[in-house]
Design an enzyme around this catalytic site. Sequence first.
Site, PDB file in Angstrom:
ATOM      1  N   TYR A 165      36.788  86.060 -59.183  1.00 14.20           N
ATOM      2  CA  TYR A 165      36.459  85.847 -60.605  1.00 14.20           C
ATOM      3  C   TYR A 165      34.938  85.979 -60.808  1.00 14.20           C
ATOM      4  O   TYR A 165      34.148  85.477 -60.005  1.00 14.20           O
ATOM      5  CB  TYR A 165      36.947  84.451 -61.024  1.00 14.20           C
ATOM      6  CG  TYR A 165      36.560  84.087 -62.426  1.00 14.20           C
ATOM      7  CD1 TYR A 165      37.185  84.687 -63.513  1.00 14.20           C
ATOM      8  CD2 TYR A 165      35.570  83.152 -62.671  1.00 14.20           C
ATOM      9  CE1 TYR A 165      36.823  84.364 -64.799  1.00 14.20           C
ATOM     10  CE2 TYR A 165      35.202  82.816 -63.962  1.00 14.20           C
ATOM     11  CZ  TYR A 165      35.828  83.427 -65.026  1.00 14.20           C
ATOM     12  OH  TYR A 165      35.459  83.110 -66.303  1.00 14.20           O
ATOM     13  N   ASP A 221      41.627  79.936 -55.350  1.00 19.94           N
ATOM     14  CA  ASP A 221      41.706  79.881 -56.813  1.00 19.94           C
ATOM     15  C   ASP A 221      43.118  80.327 -57.209  1.00 19.94           C
ATOM     16  O   ASP A 221      43.476  81.491 -57.067  1.00 19.94           O
ATOM     17  CB  ASP A 221      40.623  80.809 -57.401  1.00 19.94           C
ATOM     18  CG  ASP A 221      40.562  80.760 -58.923  1.00 19.94           C
ATOM     19  OD1 ASP A 221      41.591  80.436 -59.551  1.00 19.94           O
ATOM     20  OD2 ASP A 221      39.497  81.076 -59.471  1.00 19.94           O
TER      21      ASP A 221
END
Length: 394
Positions: free
Chosen positions: A115, A187
């Site tokens: 990300y 994540d």
Amino acid sequence: MAGNENGSGNGAGPGKHRKFATRLLHFGGEIDKTTGAASVPIYQASTFHHFSLDNPPEYDYTRSGNPTRQALEDYIAELEGGARGFAFASGMAAISAAFMLLSAGDHVICTEDVYGGTYRLLTTIMNRMNVETTFVDMTDFEAVKVALKPNTKAVFMETPSNPTLKITDIAEITEWAKSHQLLTMLDNTFMTPYHQRPLELGVDLVLHSATKFLGGHSDVLAGLAVTADDSLGLRMKQIQNGLGNVLGMQDSWLLIRGMKTLQARMEFSEKGARRLAEWLSSHPAVEKVYYPGLEGHPRREIHEKQSQGYGAVVSFDVGSEERAKQLLGKVTIPLVAVSLGAVESILSYPAKMSHAAMPKEVRHERGIGDGLLRYSVGLEDIEDIIADLEQALR
Ligand SMILES: *Cc1c(COP(=O)(O)O)cnc(C)c1O
């Protein structure tokens, strides 16, 4: 698919033998013990009275602990099957707290298509704290092994990755990391514990942007973390209390409310995403489709081994910036925005939104071309979504 289709994890909460859908509603904090109220009360207080100085109260100050936030923290720990949960002011607050487990001089191996916010944290802040990072393609196990240094302390994974949905083999990387005493973090934003429970595969710390599927309504910014064991839990508690980047009680309540419908939303959106991916694959104006549920998606079998579903995010390439812009101007259903995982569909243009800061060559090298779009399927009727895209692609 791995485990069981109906998604019963091995959470330590009140109903660990129950199926996921039931545990979403009956997690232990759903009825207020004092009044029987049907939702967790919002304890809108920053501090708590000491009735007796010899017996300090369970909660004494909201940064250190608040019953509403605690209910949320216990809830996510139960769903991920972990020891302790933590709620933060945003996904990045959770992720940055996790990196505070490291010390100056440590080295991290991180997935290269992580990300954008995590990339920024590692390359503009953690580097100044003398924590260095090597970004590697985690679909290449040899590359991960080569990245190991004497001072490597942690591995950070994200799978499926954003926006090209590359699959990391969680068990393979985690097993190797453990043999080198490395902390493993993952994540899990795109999958949520409904589809993927990394702690069951040996991961030490799971992280979420709860702003996305867990919250689910584009109305709350929040982050969550869950540790596999209590000792890491104690360290995270110390960091959360020390940094003070906690989630407020109103937002904690709102997030609990959103999470109750997680399975209903995910199931519906995923069904739509599967249909959309198939439809896009046969459309002449679409050059490439990325979706782990598609036959031929790279490492699909690994994804199926570690997850119970494919998620609700479909990326596709229309070939050029001009055509992407044309489509973005013509669609009438999705929100054109960053973010994902909401009741309403959200269409993003990574080249100008989430990955705008990435140098063009690097972006192209990673398959994020000028014609790439990312569709997060919401709860609209999928046939309307397709009809809308059909007219926009024409
Ligand atoms: C959005 C997102 C984050 C950051 O979360 P915020 O709540 O925006 O801080 C982290 N990881 C992934 C995969 C995300 O999609």
